[in-house]
Design an enzyme around this catalytic site. Sequence first.
Site, PDB file in Angstrom:
ATOM      1  N   CYS A  54      13.183  19.151  32.110  1.00 52.84           N
ATOM      2  CA  CYS A  54      13.968  19.501  30.924  1.00 52.84           C
ATOM      3  C   CYS A  54      14.974  18.389  30.607  1.00 52.84           C
ATOM      4  O   CYS A  54      15.413  17.647  31.493  1.00 52.84           O
ATOM      5  CB  CYS A  54      14.749  20.784  31.158  1.00 52.84           C
ATOM      6  SG  CYS A  54      13.742  22.250  31.343  1.00 52.84           S
ATOM      7  N   GLU A  56      18.095  18.600  29.961  1.00 54.60           N
ATOM      8  CA  GLU A  56      19.378  18.747  30.662  1.00 54.60           C
ATOM      9  C   GLU A  56      19.302  18.153  32.061  1.00 54.60           C
ATOM     10  O   GLU A  56      20.209  17.441  32.505  1.00 54.60           O
ATOM     11  CB  GLU A  56      19.762  20.233  30.766  1.00 54.60           C
ATOM     12  CG  GLU A  56      19.964  20.925  29.432  1.00 54.60           C
ATOM     13  CD  GLU A  56      18.699  21.589  28.912  1.00 54.60           C
ATOM     14  OE1 GLU A  56      17.606  20.990  29.026  1.00 54.60           O
ATOM     15  OE2 GLU A  56      18.798  22.702  28.377  1.00 54.60           O
ATOM     16  N   CYS A  87      17.340  26.479  30.627  1.00 55.91           N
ATOM     17  CA  CYS A  87      16.542  27.344  31.508  1.00 55.91           C
ATOM     18  C   CYS A  87      17.296  27.568  32.818  1.00 55.91           C
ATOM     19  O   CYS A  87      18.336  26.949  33.092  1.00 55.91           O
ATOM     20  CB  CYS A  87      15.175  26.716  31.772  1.00 55.91           C
ATOM     21  SG  CYS A  87      15.215  25.405  33.015  1.00 55.91           S
TER      22      CYS A  87
HETATM   23  N1  THU Z   1      13.058  22.450  27.656  1.00 56.89           N
HETATM   24  C1  THU Z   1      14.160  21.658  27.788  1.00 56.89           C
HETATM   25  O1  THU Z   1      14.047  20.426  27.874  1.00 56.89           O
HETATM   26  N2  THU Z   1      15.361  22.253  27.836  1.00 56.89           N
HETATM   27  C2  THU Z   1      15.586  23.570  27.627  1.00 56.89           C
HETATM   28  O2  THU Z   1      16.737  23.994  27.602  1.00 56.89           O
HETATM   29  C3  THU Z   1      14.460  24.484  27.434  1.00 56.89           C
HETATM   30  C4  THU Z   1      13.108  23.884  27.621  1.00 56.89           C
HETATM   31  C5  THU Z   1      11.746  21.801  27.520  1.00 56.89           C
HETATM   32  C6  THU Z   1      10.821  21.916  28.678  1.00 56.89           C
HETATM   33  C7  THU Z   1       9.480  21.728  27.986  1.00 56.89           C
HETATM   34  O3  THU Z   1       9.221  20.346  27.858  1.00 56.89           O
HETATM   35  C8  THU Z   1       9.678  22.302  26.604  1.00 56.89           C
HETATM   36  O4  THU Z   1      11.076  22.354  26.411  1.00 56.89           O
HETATM   37  C9  THU Z   1       9.083  23.685  26.400  1.00 56.89           C
HETATM   38  O5  THU Z   1       9.539  24.559  27.378  1.00 56.89           O
END
Ligand code: THU
Length: 134
Positions: A54, A56, A87
């Site tokens: 992610c 973050e 998440c």
């Molecule tokens: N994702 C993030 O980068 N940050 C979040 O807060 C929620 C989800 C990304 C992970 C994945 O690449 C995509 O979003 C779909 O879940």
Amino acid sequence: MFTPDPLIAAAAIARTRAFAPYSNFAVGAALEAEGGALVMGCNVESASYGLTLCAERVAIVKGVSEGHRRFRRVVVVTDTDRPTPPCGACRQLLWEFAPDAEVVLANLRGVILKYTVAELLPAGFDAGNLGRRA
Ligand code: THU
């Protein structure tokens, strides 16, 4: 995107660098370290799906590897009607490296939600819980 907040602008730029060919869900993050440094991150997906990082967590590990141990502001930007909350895995790392941070969730149209890390992760687990083992 127009915003007077440089950290939101940085997260929006980071979002344009997302590697998200599987979900097509681009996320940008920006952190302000305790000393004032700016760290950016985007989500980086893997063909194995489960190894996806992610935005973050990318920003946090980038910052820590550059010598920053504490962050005081966190911004997450997505192109969604409702801003995107971090998440569970990201909340855990935020609790450990940005426990007092303001978390700003924004979309590209200027909708902004603000949280504390403690609101996002009540009763978080951290080094303080490792003190006494059986
Ligand atoms: N994702 C993030 O980068 N940050 C979040 O807060 C929620 C989800 C990304 C992970 C994945 O690449 C995509 O979003 C779909 O879940």
